[in-house]
Write an enzyme that holds these catalytic residues in place. Structure first.
Site, PDB file in Angstrom:
ATOM      1  N   HIS A 254     -13.789  -0.102  -0.574  1.00 58.50           N
ATOM      2  CA  HIS A 254     -13.478   1.326  -0.734  1.00 58.50           C
ATOM      3  C   HIS A 254     -12.166   1.601  -1.457  1.00 58.50           C
ATOM      4  CE1 HIS A 254     -10.568   2.187   2.672  1.00 58.50           C
ATOM      5  NE2 HIS A 254     -11.010   1.003   3.069  1.00 58.50           N
TER       6      HIS A 254
ATOM      7  N   CYS B  24      -3.167   4.737   8.067  1.00 53.08           N
ATOM      8  CA  CYS B  24      -3.188   4.176   9.418  1.00 53.08           C
ATOM      9  C   CYS B  24      -2.021   4.685  10.244  1.00 53.08           C
ATOM     10  CB  CYS B  24      -3.116   2.658   9.377  1.00 53.08           C
ATOM     11  SG  CYS B  24      -4.126   1.980   8.107  1.00 53.08           S
TER      12      CYS B  24
ATOM     13  N   ASN C 267       0.794  -1.221   0.000  1.00 54.24           N
ATOM     14  CA  ASN C 267       0.000   0.000   0.000  1.00 54.24           C
ATOM     15  C   ASN C 267       0.830   1.275   0.000  1.00 54.24           C
ATOM     16  OD1 ASN C 267       0.247  -1.471   2.607  1.00 54.24           O
ATOM     17  ND2 ASN C 267      -0.354   0.507   3.451  1.00 54.24           N
TER      18      ASN C 267
ATOM     19  N   SER D  29     -11.174  -5.164  -0.472  1.00 58.49           N
ATOM     20  CA  SER D  29     -11.960  -4.164   0.248  1.00 58.49           C
ATOM     21  C   SER D  29     -12.670  -3.228  -0.726  1.00 58.49           C
ATOM     22  CB  SER D  29     -11.017  -3.367   1.153  1.00 58.49           C
ATOM     23  OG  SER D  29     -11.710  -2.309   1.755  1.00 58.49           O
TER      24      SER D  29
HETATM   25  N1  PLP Z   1      -4.677  -4.216   3.559  1.00 57.40           N
HETATM   26  C1  PLP Z   1      -4.125  -3.239   2.835  1.00 57.40           C
HETATM   27  C2  PLP Z   1      -2.949  -3.532   1.971  1.00 57.40           C
HETATM   28  C3  PLP Z   1      -4.649  -1.939   2.892  1.00 57.40           C
HETATM   29  O1  PLP Z   1      -4.077  -0.974   2.190  1.00 57.40           O
HETATM   30  C4  PLP Z   1      -5.761  -1.700   3.728  1.00 57.40           C
HETATM   31  C5  PLP Z   1      -6.322  -0.336   3.875  1.00 57.40           C
HETATM   32  O2  PLP Z   1      -5.611   0.647   3.806  1.00 57.40           O
HETATM   33  C6  PLP Z   1      -6.312  -2.767   4.448  1.00 57.40           C
HETATM   34  C7  PLP Z   1      -5.737  -4.016   4.343  1.00 57.40           C
HETATM   35  C8  PLP Z   1      -7.489  -2.589   5.341  1.00 57.40           C
HETATM   36  O3  PLP Z   1      -8.683  -2.530   4.603  1.00 57.40           O
HETATM   37  P1  PLP Z   1      -9.999  -1.879   5.230  1.00 57.40           P
HETATM   38  O4  PLP Z   1      -9.751  -0.412   5.273  1.00 57.40           O
HETATM   39  O5  PLP Z   1     -11.094  -2.238   4.281  1.00 57.40           O
HETATM   40  O6  PLP Z   1     -10.190  -2.488   6.564  1.00 57.40           O
END
Ligand code: PLP
Length: 399
Positions: free
Chosen positions: A201, A325, A151, A199
């Protein structure tokens, strides 16, 4: 002021056609998908259509798609689900140092319960070496979890190679594909995964909904306890409008995948090249070829990332210092430190992540604004001034 959104890895705007599909399920077809009357059956039909749409995007069977509340729950359900269903002697998990907290924190929670976890390291490329995964395996390894696209860097991991390895050793393989689904081709057969998290969104669908692909035959303990929803794999009244929205987003993504990934990659490349041509002391973090079409992560020496993000925001450009995050925390990103950046270089790194609604004008706007912002911030950086003075020819010969 025109506002430009370059933070699509944090979240994407809902596509208008997705909203239109969801609207009917919020206002008219509002039944509980478990009810046997007309309202319930309308809702159920919407959920099952969405399951087909998500399955088609992944080249999976509809029966292998379980709807969840999002990427975090899907990752938790995969890791806890496999480990808790495993025999007592098979309690070793292999994952990587660059996973999203949805996997990393889950792995830490497993460790607190006595599960042994190996975190495979990564070099400057931000791409895991499958040989390191192979070396981490033990006879008691029950699960490998490696993300598809990172990410922060956008780097793509060698999932197919790791998939082959997992199959040879009869080890379950999970991938967090939250950042790649809908942006590049994600085919569960080609990747050779048993579990895959996505996910809504992140692909122009709604927040608070996601899915876990679970290959037929995978033995999984449920994370939550409750009713018999999702064929006993995830209890709780279905988020019908969200699920229908995720299905619609999957369909839109599938229809435009090839052309969109090329278009967005061209915009990202122009943005990246333009920045590198107009600003000194800037470098790309991670591998530049093995990465998502949407993402660039740039390191601006002598800059403090948070200050840069705020200064850009004041001029209408939204970018980020990394994962949503971890922003706000003083700790440098675990991904950037894992690829070997010193804390000051990690804090000077900025992620620009593009999406379906970005245009060439957005790139032009960022390229007009960014050099001035960098110059302004560096002008007040004591390190930059000192280095600039010491690198001037007149200063070189001074003793
Ligand atoms: N995994 C990755 C690689 C992400 O980028 C994210 C969100 O930023 C998530 C998991 C978590 O997803 P969610 O926001 O739908 O809980």
């Amino acid at each position: 002021m025109k506002r430009v959104y370059f933070d699509n890895n944090a979240t994407t705007p809902l596509a208008p056609e997705v909203f239109e599909v969801m609207r009917a399920y919020l206002l008219e077809d509002y039944g509980n998908a478990s009810s046997i009357h007309w309202f319930g059956q309308r809702a159920k039909a919407g959920v099952e259509k969405a399951r087909e749409q998500v399955a088609r995007l992944l080249n999976a069977r509809a029966s292998e798609v379980v709807f969840t509340s999002g990427g975090t729950e899907s990752d938790n359900a995969a890791l806890f689900g496999i480990v808790e269903a495993a025999r007592a002697e098979r309690k070793h998990v292999v994952t990587t140092a660059i996973e999203h907290p949805a996997v990393l924190s889950t792995a830490k929670a497993l460790e607190r319960r006595g599960v042994s976890v190996t975190y495979v390291r990564v070099g400057a490329s931000g791409v895991i070496d499958p040989a390191d995964v192979a070396n981490a395996l033990r006879p008691e390894t029950v699960l490998i979890s490696v993300m598809h696209a990172n990410n922060e860097l956008g780097t793509l991991q060698p999932i197919e190679e790791i998939g082959r390895l997992a199959r040879e050793r009869d080890i379950y393989f999970h991938t967090d594909a939250v950042q790649s689904v809908g942006k590049i081709l994600v085919d569960v057969e080609k990747l050779g995964v048993d579990l895959l998290a996505l996910s809504g969104h992140k692909l122009h669908g709604p927040k608070g909904v996601g899915a876990l692909y679970v290959r037929k035959g995978t033995i999984l303990r449920t994370l939550l306890h409750g009713g018999h929803h999702e064929r006993d794999r995830r209890p709780g009244t279905e988020n019908v409008a969200g699920i229908v929205g995720l299905g619609a987003a999957a369909e839109v993504a599938r229809a435009h995948l090839a052309e969109e990934s090329g278009r967005v990659a061209a915009l990202r490349d122009r943005l990246e090249a333009g920045i590198m041509a107009s600003v000194t002391h800037v470098a790309v973090n991670g591998d530049r070829t093995r990465r998502l079409p949407t993402t660039t992560n740039l390191r601006f020496d002598y800059l403090e990332g948070e200050g840069f993000v705020i200064a850009m925001d004041l001029r209408g450009i939204a970018c980020s210092t990394g994962s949503a995050c971890s922003s706000g925390s003083l700790e440098p990103s675990h991904v950037l430190t894992a690829i070997g950046l010193k804390p000051d270089k990690a804090r000077a790194s900025i992620r620009f992540s593009l999406g379906r609604f970005n245009t060439g004008e957005d790139v032009d706007a960022a390229l007009r604004i960014l050099p001035g912002v960098v110059e302004q911030l560096r002008a007040v950086s004591p390190h930059y001034r000192k280095e600039a003075v010491s690198s001037q020819p007149s200063a070189v010969g001074k003793s």
